[in-house]
Design a protein around this motif. Sequence first.
Motif, PDB file in Angstrom:
ATOM      1  N   MET A  71      44.843  17.192  19.711  1.00  0.00           N
ATOM      2  CA  MET A  71      46.131  17.088  20.383  1.00  0.00           C
ATOM      3  C   MET A  71      45.918  16.805  21.871  1.00  0.00           C
ATOM      4  N   ALA A  72      44.954  17.514  22.454  1.00  0.00           N
ATOM      5  CA  ALA A  72      44.703  17.334  23.881  1.00  0.00           C
ATOM      6  C   ALA A  72      44.259  15.914  24.157  1.00  0.00           C
ATOM      7  N   LEU A  73      43.371  15.426  23.320  1.00  0.00           N
ATOM      8  CA  LEU A  73      42.863  14.081  23.529  1.00  0.00           C
ATOM      9  C   LEU A  73      43.966  13.052  23.384  1.00  0.00           C
ATOM     10  N   LEU A  74      44.813  13.267  22.381  1.00  0.00           N
ATOM     11  CA  LEU A  74      45.924  12.347  22.175  1.00  0.00           C
ATOM     12  C   LEU A  74      46.820  12.283  23.396  1.00  0.00           C
ATOM     13  N   SER A  75      47.172  13.458  23.907  1.00  0.00           N
ATOM     14  CA  SER A  75      48.046  13.524  25.074  1.00  0.00           C
ATOM     15  C   SER A  75      47.380  12.855  26.255  1.00  0.00           C
ATOM     16  N   LEU A  76      46.097  13.121  26.374  1.00  0.00           N
ATOM     17  CA  LEU A  76      45.345  12.581  27.493  1.00  0.00           C
ATOM     18  C   LEU A  76      45.289  11.063  27.407  1.00  0.00           C
ATOM     19  N   VAL A  77      44.972  10.576  26.231  1.00  0.00           N
ATOM     20  CA  VAL A  77      44.864   9.136  26.040  1.00  0.00           C
ATOM     21  C   VAL A  77      46.205   8.480  26.338  1.00  0.00           C
ATOM     22  N   THR A  78      47.283   9.087  25.839  1.00  0.00           N
ATOM     23  CA  THR A  78      48.598   8.503  26.062  1.00  0.00           C
ATOM     24  C   THR A  78      48.937   8.527  27.538  1.00  0.00           C
ATOM     25  N   ALA A  79      48.647   9.656  28.176  1.00  0.00           N
ATOM     26  CA  ALA A  79      48.983   9.768  29.597  1.00  0.00           C
ATOM     27  C   ALA A  79      48.205   8.733  30.406  1.00  0.00           C
ATOM     28  N   LEU A  80      46.932   8.582  30.076  1.00  0.00           N
ATOM     29  CA  LEU A  80      46.111   7.616  30.815  1.00  0.00           C
ATOM     30  C   LEU A  80      46.559   6.202  30.511  1.00  0.00           C
ATOM     31  N   GLY A  81      46.876   5.974  29.235  1.00  0.00           N
ATOM     32  CA  GLY A  81      47.317   4.651  28.817  1.00  0.00           C
ATOM     33  C   GLY A  81      48.555   4.232  29.571  1.00  0.00           C
ATOM     34  N   LEU A  82      49.460   5.176  29.741  1.00  0.00           N
ATOM     35  CA  LEU A  82      50.727   4.874  30.400  1.00  0.00           C
ATOM     36  C   LEU A  82      50.553   4.475  31.846  1.00  0.00           C
ATOM     37  N   THR A  83      49.501   4.997  32.452  1.00  0.00           N
ATOM     38  CA  THR A  83      49.337   4.712  33.871  1.00  0.00           C
ATOM     39  C   THR A  83      48.290   3.638  34.110  1.00  0.00           C
ATOM     40  N   SER A 103      52.496  23.999  20.131  1.00  0.00           N
ATOM     41  CA  SER A 103      51.198  23.979  19.429  1.00  0.00           C
ATOM     42  C   SER A 103      50.233  24.957  20.078  1.00  0.00           C
ATOM     43  N   TYR A 104      50.250  24.998  21.408  1.00  0.00           N
ATOM     44  CA  TYR A 104      49.373  25.921  22.134  1.00  0.00           C
ATOM     45  C   TYR A 104      49.763  27.373  21.831  1.00  0.00           C
ATOM     46  N   ALA A 105      51.078  27.631  21.817  1.00  0.00           N
ATOM     47  CA  ALA A 105      51.553  28.999  21.563  1.00  0.00           C
ATOM     48  C   ALA A 105      51.181  29.457  20.162  1.00  0.00           C
ATOM     49  N   ILE A 106      51.302  28.547  19.190  1.00  0.00           N
ATOM     50  CA  ILE A 106      50.956  28.908  17.812  1.00  0.00           C
ATOM     51  C   ILE A 106      49.440  29.160  17.707  1.00  0.00           C
ATOM     52  N   ALA A 107      48.674  28.274  18.327  1.00  0.00           N
ATOM     53  CA  ALA A 107      47.216  28.381  18.219  1.00  0.00           C
ATOM     54  C   ALA A 107      46.657  29.594  18.956  1.00  0.00           C
TER      55      ALA A 107
END
Length: 257
Positions: free
Chosen positions: A5-17, A197-201
Amino acid sequence: MKKKMALLSLVTALGLTACDQNNTQATSSNDATDSKVYKVGVDNTYPPFEFTQNGKLVGIDVDLINAIAKDQDFNIEIEQMDFSGIIPAMQAKMLDIGMGGMSITDKRKETVDFSDPYFAAGVSLVVADNNQDINSLDDLSGKKVVVKNGTVGAAFANSHNDEYGYSIIQVSDSASMFQEVTNGTADALMEDYPVISYAIATGGLKLKTVGERLTGDNYGISVLKGANDELLEKINDGLANLKENGEYEKIIATYLE
Ligand code: GLN
């Protein structure tokens, strides 16, 4: 799972910029040290973005704004408050910078200016982990949905309740929202997926996400609209530098690996 999940968010965030990469040159004429202490407002508690650990305020937002301030040579003081109070406090000039996992929205752009995006998020529908009845918005007729004041989740809930026929309970913080569903007062909640997801984990909450993501948005750092161009430029320059020198990735990995 968390790592993915972290990697996905990171990739998307980087991709966007990625298209902003030609802006990543920081202005180097930072010699006049700014003696002002910029007040930064964050949510009361919104792990992994801001939360107290061993008596210390930590989290992605906290580390990120500290690193940006250091990189751009300005001073900050962080204040925690109800998320819904952050933009009003900026309007009242009691805060210079607003964070708190704040999503960039057109509505908010009427009152604040946002930095470049720093994290990809979006709202998920969440129910008790043993709930078999609710699998999507279509199953919410006659149900109670709890949301947090002033959030994208609350805005989504308020604009779709006629269509899906649920009633809405409003609370002021995420922990109360989670509790309303775990104790059965509400049937479902709406929360940003990285946060739930973080709260559940990490918290062992008996909750699960269901259905498709309700929104897709990105977090940005905000300043009061039109009045803070210089500060916003420093924030964007700092953010770009941290992305370039790997510190941004390190901060994310501290909390999401
Ligand atoms: N990202 C959501 C929003 O901006 C929720 C933020 C929060 O609850 N701190 O509305």
